[in-house]
Scaffold this active site. Sequence first.
Site, mmCIF file in Angstrom:
data_model
loop_
_atom_site.group_PDB
_atom_site.id
_atom_site.type_symbol
_atom_site.label_atom_id
_atom_site.label_comp_id
_atom_site.label_asym_id
_atom_site.label_seq_id
_atom_site.Cartn_x
_atom_site.Cartn_y
_atom_site.Cartn_z
ATOM 1 N N GLY A 1 -17.217 -30.414 -66.928
ATOM 2 C CA GLY A 1 -17.261 -31.295 -68.085
ATOM 3 C C GLY A 1 -18.677 -31.554 -68.560
ATOM 4 O O GLY A 1 -18.950 -31.569 -69.767
ATOM 5 N N LYS B 1 -5.001 -17.216 -64.992
ATOM 6 C CA LYS B 1 -6.115 -17.752 -64.213
ATOM 7 C C LYS B 1 -5.615 -18.362 -62.905
ATOM 8 O O LYS B 1 -6.267 -18.230 -61.863
ATOM 9 C CB LYS B 1 -6.879 -18.804 -65.015
ATOM 10 C CG LYS B 1 -8.108 -19.289 -64.232
ATOM 11 C CD LYS B 1 -8.817 -20.466 -64.821
ATOM 12 C CE LYS B 1 -9.974 -20.880 -63.911
ATOM 13 N NZ LYS B 1 -10.671 -22.094 -64.369
#
Length: 308
Positions: free
Chosen positions: A12, A184
């Site tokens: 983030g 993924k």
Amino acid sequence: MKILVVGAGGVGGYFGARLAESGEDVTFLVREKRAKRLREDGLVVKSIHGDIHIQPSLVTKETPEIFDVVLLSTKAYHLQEVMEDLTGFVGEETVIVPLLNGFAHVEQLEMKFGAERVSGGLCFIETTLNEHGHIIQTSGVHKITFGERTGVGSERMDKLEQAFAKTKAMYKNSDRVLRDMWNKYLFITTLSSVTTLTRAPIGAVLESKDGEQFVEALMIEIKMVMDAIEAPLSENIVQRHMETMHKQDYGMKSSMQRDMEKELPVEGDHLQGYLLQKAKEQGMRCPYLEAVYQNLKVYEVQKNKRSL
């Protein structure tokens, strides 16, 4: 767009810093300890794609306000706590873009905030925090993918794409984001499984006797579980993922392995455990994955004893 980034860690913090660097309206939701350091030192990113040093806009859970987009990249074992912190920041029109690995978090976010407020999302990036709290990013790939889980484009995803278009980061507004997430999930579960089981980087695992066959056998077993629950996966995904494994740096470690080396909590329940539960519901046995999961449970027992 008003963008809220939850946390200012390796994921983030990196993508949020790239957005802020390009002039976007970005705020970071952080705990007071992290806020104190960021106020003193700023948010520092050391990256092969260009360093960043900004004084970020910060909020804590005690000062809520509504945002257009929430980028969520917390560790899975912090998710329940973070969802409570987010309550005052999510409005009727807010969209949450989760960047966590796996899939269990999507169900939890739906239950808390409603399916219409949860998009799909994932990222490919290798970062770590140094002793000063700086984000260190050294790999060529720094990509974020997002999109509506319905597969239908939307104005809110288009606006987010426009925001990332100004940054140095790689990005994709995907109309097949669910497939991207499951692809993924298959890769990261395999990678984290073999590196934590052997306590070695992927290069050494593949170089060892029968190492490549072991990695592929585990990946095939995981894919069988995903196929049984009708998860959308790309064709020839095992072959493509194995080719990608061989392209990784020899010393590449999974984030779960790095967490183990630091004696931190791990996301075994969220990644391997979730798939084993799905396998159980399908009446399937997964001996490779069961061995990996047992190894993670032993690690947790030892870690907890050392912390007493």
